[in-house]
Design an enzyme around this catalytic site. Structure first.
Site, mmCIF file in Angstrom:
data_model
loop_
_atom_site.group_PDB
_atom_site.id
_atom_site.type_symbol
_atom_site.label_atom_id
_atom_site.label_comp_id
_atom_site.label_asym_id
_atom_site.label_seq_id
_atom_site.Cartn_x
_atom_site.Cartn_y
_atom_site.Cartn_z
ATOM 1 C CD GLU A 56 -1.708 -2.486 1.670
ATOM 2 O OE1 GLU A 56 -0.463 -2.602 1.919
ATOM 3 O OE2 GLU A 56 -2.504 -3.073 1.905
ATOM 4 C CG PHE A 118 -9.797 -9.729 11.351
ATOM 5 C CD1 PHE A 118 -8.279 -10.069 11.922
ATOM 6 C CD2 PHE A 118 -9.761 -9.881 10.056
ATOM 7 C CE1 PHE A 118 -7.576 -10.599 11.086
ATOM 8 C CE2 PHE A 118 -8.829 -10.229 9.247
ATOM 9 C CZ PHE A 118 -7.667 -10.628 9.564
ATOM 10 C CD GLN A 119 -7.166 -7.333 8.080
ATOM 11 O OE1 GLN A 119 -8.329 -7.194 7.315
ATOM 12 N NE2 GLN A 119 -6.053 -7.923 7.688
ATOM 13 C CE LYS A 168 -18.061 -6.837 4.543
ATOM 14 N NZ LYS A 168 -17.380 -7.086 3.312
ATOM 15 C CG MET A 477 22.078 12.397 3.171
ATOM 16 S SD MET A 477 23.289 13.554 2.449
ATOM 17 C CE MET A 477 22.366 14.388 1.194
HETATM 18 C C1 TPP Z 1 12.421 5.890 5.373
HETATM 19 C C2 TPP Z 1 13.453 6.596 5.799
HETATM 20 N N1 TPP Z 1 14.407 5.955 6.396
HETATM 21 C C3 TPP Z 1 15.670 6.793 6.651
HETATM 22 C C4 TPP Z 1 15.974 8.079 6.261
HETATM 23 C C5 TPP Z 1 17.142 8.537 6.724
HETATM 24 N N2 TPP Z 1 18.063 8.427 5.263
HETATM 25 C C6 TPP Z 1 18.488 9.868 4.809
HETATM 26 S S1 TPP Z 1 19.095 9.652 3.213
HETATM 27 C C7 TPP Z 1 19.544 8.027 3.669
HETATM 28 C C8 TPP Z 1 20.356 7.017 2.961
HETATM 29 C C9 TPP Z 1 19.818 6.707 1.606
HETATM 30 O O1 TPP Z 1 20.851 5.797 0.976
HETATM 31 P P1 TPP Z 1 20.716 5.564 -0.713
HETATM 32 O O2 TPP Z 1 19.164 5.341 -1.009
HETATM 33 O O3 TPP Z 1 21.508 4.536 -0.933
HETATM 34 O O4 TPP Z 1 21.143 6.816 -1.200
HETATM 35 P P2 TPP Z 1 22.639 7.847 -1.101
HETATM 36 O O5 TPP Z 1 22.424 8.577 -0.070
HETATM 37 O O6 TPP Z 1 23.549 6.671 -1.017
HETATM 38 O O7 TPP Z 1 22.388 8.154 -2.631
HETATM 39 C C10 TPP Z 1 19.026 7.637 4.873
HETATM 40 C C11 TPP Z 1 19.119 6.313 5.622
HETATM 41 C C12 TPP Z 1 15.024 8.492 5.333
HETATM 42 N N3 TPP Z 1 15.263 9.640 4.858
HETATM 43 N N4 TPP Z 1 13.892 7.839 5.028
#
Ligand code: TPP
Ligand code: MG
Lengths: 565, 84
Positions: A56, A118-119, A168, A477
């Site tokens: 979803e 449920f749910q 529902k 990042m």
């Molecule tokens: C759902 C979620 N969990 C954690 C983060 C924290 N976060 C921001 S950027 C990042 C790393 C992203 O890694 P990747 O997709 O490999 O991109 P890169 O920075 O390596 O280009 C994380 C863990 C986030 N923004 N969103």
């Protein structure tokens, strides 16, 4: 069940109301409490197309991106309980970026509500802080008007997601149907004349105006007026990330994205301005940094549709509230036409000193497989109109900095919430919105693993999406912050995953390439653009690439980091 | 926004549509944005059927006070919000 009938069950009322609102595509996932709704969709598949996601969350991101690239309301449907909770991240993503979206959830029959059936979850309770508004419809007699109201709220003024929870029994019970016709938009108050005059006076008195424009310009379709406004002021323009596509990146007045990872010349001019004209922005911490220093030596004119944004993050000198198109066209008529050679000369000087030095950094960049080269190479294959979707991380910032957008609404990216996993579902929604036209997704190896199942959705519906994985083997990042601020202690950011993206793509019915140099990328792009099946191009890059410049959180221009020391 | 203004105490009158969840939307707004609720009373309005009046005592600096009123007015269920 076609056309307008007198008595209809709630499920039919729902589908007919969607159709009456011009909805042709919905995204979603069935389940126990939406069986009636799905039965109705089954009978109306010639009038409204439902696309099944793998999760979803993916469907919610699809509906969100659909809305971002069209400006029309996106619709997502989910069952109660886990279906509804799986929507939460998608709804919050839409909320933070002001996307018009309707989420329809089923719930347990009203007779069972509150009994931990449920749910059963309290869907409206859970989503209250992340929706513009939400409704629990307990009586079928109120269903039609509630849905019409939901659409009107979602799209009027500053848009946002609205959730309608339909138990529902409300889908089963019957009521009169009156045609489901859309309500008129909630009117936006016209801009106050005195505010306009104050704004014009501020602008006319300014020697060094800087236009800081954001997502509001895209949402209101005010790009043309923004250009005219900037030209008649002869003032430089910087965009927030959400504002990207609001201004032609090749226009001579364009300085680039501003903020934490903004281009140096854009951020520098932002910092040197004597008047910052914020248009359709909310002065987010990612764009302003330290608000005290941000505010210290400048005046601020804030133009927006949402009065809560005025003085929320940064106190303004003056503000104008209302529809951006109307405000900008009024203001253009009130400006002293003038040229600002000195101020513009400054912009050019800053760009020559800083911009080139930082953004064209490293001569080897021309030949080595850097993110910038990858993005420029992909860009050369793409048309200006092609929609680009991103995930979240370094790759997102590199796209924002280097892609070079020219056409409004050609970028769908999660700005406010920064949702990793947005990309693949978002690409599905964007591609559907564009009638199955070629769509590009730039993702990271971390982000892609979050919702890569939606690649199977793209295959199922024959969507020609090219997925470019900027594969640095790390959560880049976060790792970058660990490098700069945590003494290179790489806690949980090294992805030792042996994922073979080529095999993965093939296993799911698409095709894939693995590349590690520009020549390989060229070949892969030629192949991908010649084919209509979803394709992954895994671009292996160095784990130590960083996004520069960077203004650390809470900092300001003087704190800008331009290279790793 | 952060301000060095002094904290003041003020009372807000809110007229809200009598709908399920309307009250929690208002209290939710206060907790989500970190505004204080010192006291709160609610009652149906005799002169306006289908609506309730909330009298809410809060505190904060001038900027916070202005934000609270604007944020309240933005809620779909809120018909009126003002300091008294
Ligand atoms: C759902 C979620 N969990 C954690 C983060 C924290 N976060 C921001 S950027 C990042 C790393 C992203 O890694 P990747 O997709 O490999 O991109 P890169 O920075 O390596 O280009 C994380 C863990 C986030 N923004 N969103
Ligand atoms: Mg990565």
């Amino acid at each position: 069940m076609k056309g307008v009938r007198f008595e209809m069950n709630g499920a039919a009322i729902t589908v007919e109301t969607l159709i009456a609102h011009g909805v042709t595509d919905v995204f979603g996932y069935p389940g126990g409490t939406v069986l009636n709704l799905y039965d109705e969709l089954y009978g109306n598949s010639d009038r409204i197309t439902h696309r099944l996601s793998c999760h979803e969350q993916g469907a919610a991101h699809a509906a969100d991106a659909y809305a971002r690239v069209t400006g029309r309301v996106g619709v997502v449907i989910a069952t109660s309980g886990p279906g509804a909770t799986n929507l939460v991240t998608g709804i919050a993503t839409a909320y933070l970026d002001s996307t018009p979206m309707i989420a329809i959830t089923g719930n347990v029959p009203t007779t069972l509500m509150g009994k931990d059936a449920f749910q059963e979850v309290d869907t409206t309770g859970i989503t209250m802080p992340i929706t513009k508004h939400n409704f629990l419809v307990k009586d079928v007699d109120q269903l039609e008007e509630t849905l019409c109201e939901a659409f009107r709220i979602a799209r009027s003024g500053r848009p946002g997601p609205v959730l309608v929870d339909i138990p529902k029994d409300v889908q089963v019970n019957e009521a009169d149907f009156r045609g489901g016709q859309p309500l008129p938009d909630i009117p936006t108050p016209t801009a106050n004349q005195q505010c306009l005059e104050e704004a014009a006076a501020l602008i006319n008195a300014s020697e060094r105006p800087y236009i800081y424009a954001g997502g509001g310009v895209v949402i209101s379709g005010a790009e043309d007026l923004l250009r005219q406004f900037a030209e008649s002021l002869d003032a430089p323009v910087g965009l927030s990330m959400m504002g990207l596509t609001a201004f032609d990146s090749e226009h001579p007045l364009y300085l680039g994205m501003t903020g934490m990872h903004g281009l140096p010349e854009s951020s520098k001019m932002h910092a040197e301005a004597d008047l910052i004209i914020g248009i359709g922005v909310r002065f987010s911490d990612r764009a302003t940094g330290d608000t005290k220093r941000y505010r210290a030596n400048t005046k601020i004119l804030h133009i927006d549709i949402d009065d809560v944004e005025v003085d929320k993050n940064v106190a303004s000198t003056a503000s104008v509230l209302g529809d951006l198109k109307e405000i900008l066209s009024s203001l253009i008529g009130m400006l002293d036409q003038r040229e600002r050679p000195e101020w513009k000369g400054r912009a050019k000087k800053v760009r020559d000193e800083w911009g080139r030095a930082v953004m064209d950094y490293k001569a080897q960049d021309e030949h080595s497989f850097t993110p910038r080269r990858i993005i420029k190479t992909v860009r050369a294959h793409a048309t200006d109109e092609m929609v680009v979707v991103t995930d979240v991380g370094q790759h997102q910032m590199w796209v924002a900095q280097h892609y070079g957008f020219k056409v409004p609404r050609t970028l769908a990216t999660s700005g406010g919430l920064g949702t990793m996993g947005f990309g693949m579902g978002g690409a599905v929604g964007a591609c559907v919105a564009k009638g199955g036209a070629r769509t590009l997704l730039f993702t990271g190896d971390g982000s892609f693993h979050m919702n890569m199942a939606e690649f199977a959705t793209a295959v199922r519906y024959g969507l020609p999406i090219i997925v470019i994985v900027i594969d640095n083997s790390v959560l880049g990042m976060v790792r970058q912050w660990q490098t700069l601020f945590f003494g290179e202690r790489y806690s949980q950011t090294t992805l030792e995953r042996p994922t073979d993206y080529v095999k993965l793509a093939e296993a799911l019915g698409g095709s894939g390439y693995m590349v590690s140099d520009l020549a390989g990328l060229e070949k892969a792009l030629n192949g991908a653009f010649a084919s209509d099946i979803p394709t992954i191009i895994d671009c292996k890059i160095d784990s130590d690439e960083m996004v520069f410049p960077m203004i650390p959180a809470g900092g300001s221009f003087e704190d800008m980091i331009v290279e790793r020391n | 926004m952060i301000s060095t203004d002094t904290i003041q105490h003020f009372t807000i009158s809110i007229i809200v549509v009598n709908r399920a969840g309307a009250l929690s939307r208002i209290t939710g707004l206060f907790s989500k944005r970190g505004y204080n609720i010192d006291t709160l009373t609610v009652g149906p309005m005799a002169e306006r059927p289908g609506y309730s009046r909330l009298i809410l005592a809060s505190s904060g600096d001038e900027a916070t006070k202005a934000q609270i009123i604007k944020q309240l007015r933005k809620l779909v269920d809120v018909a009126e919000a003002k300091t008294i």
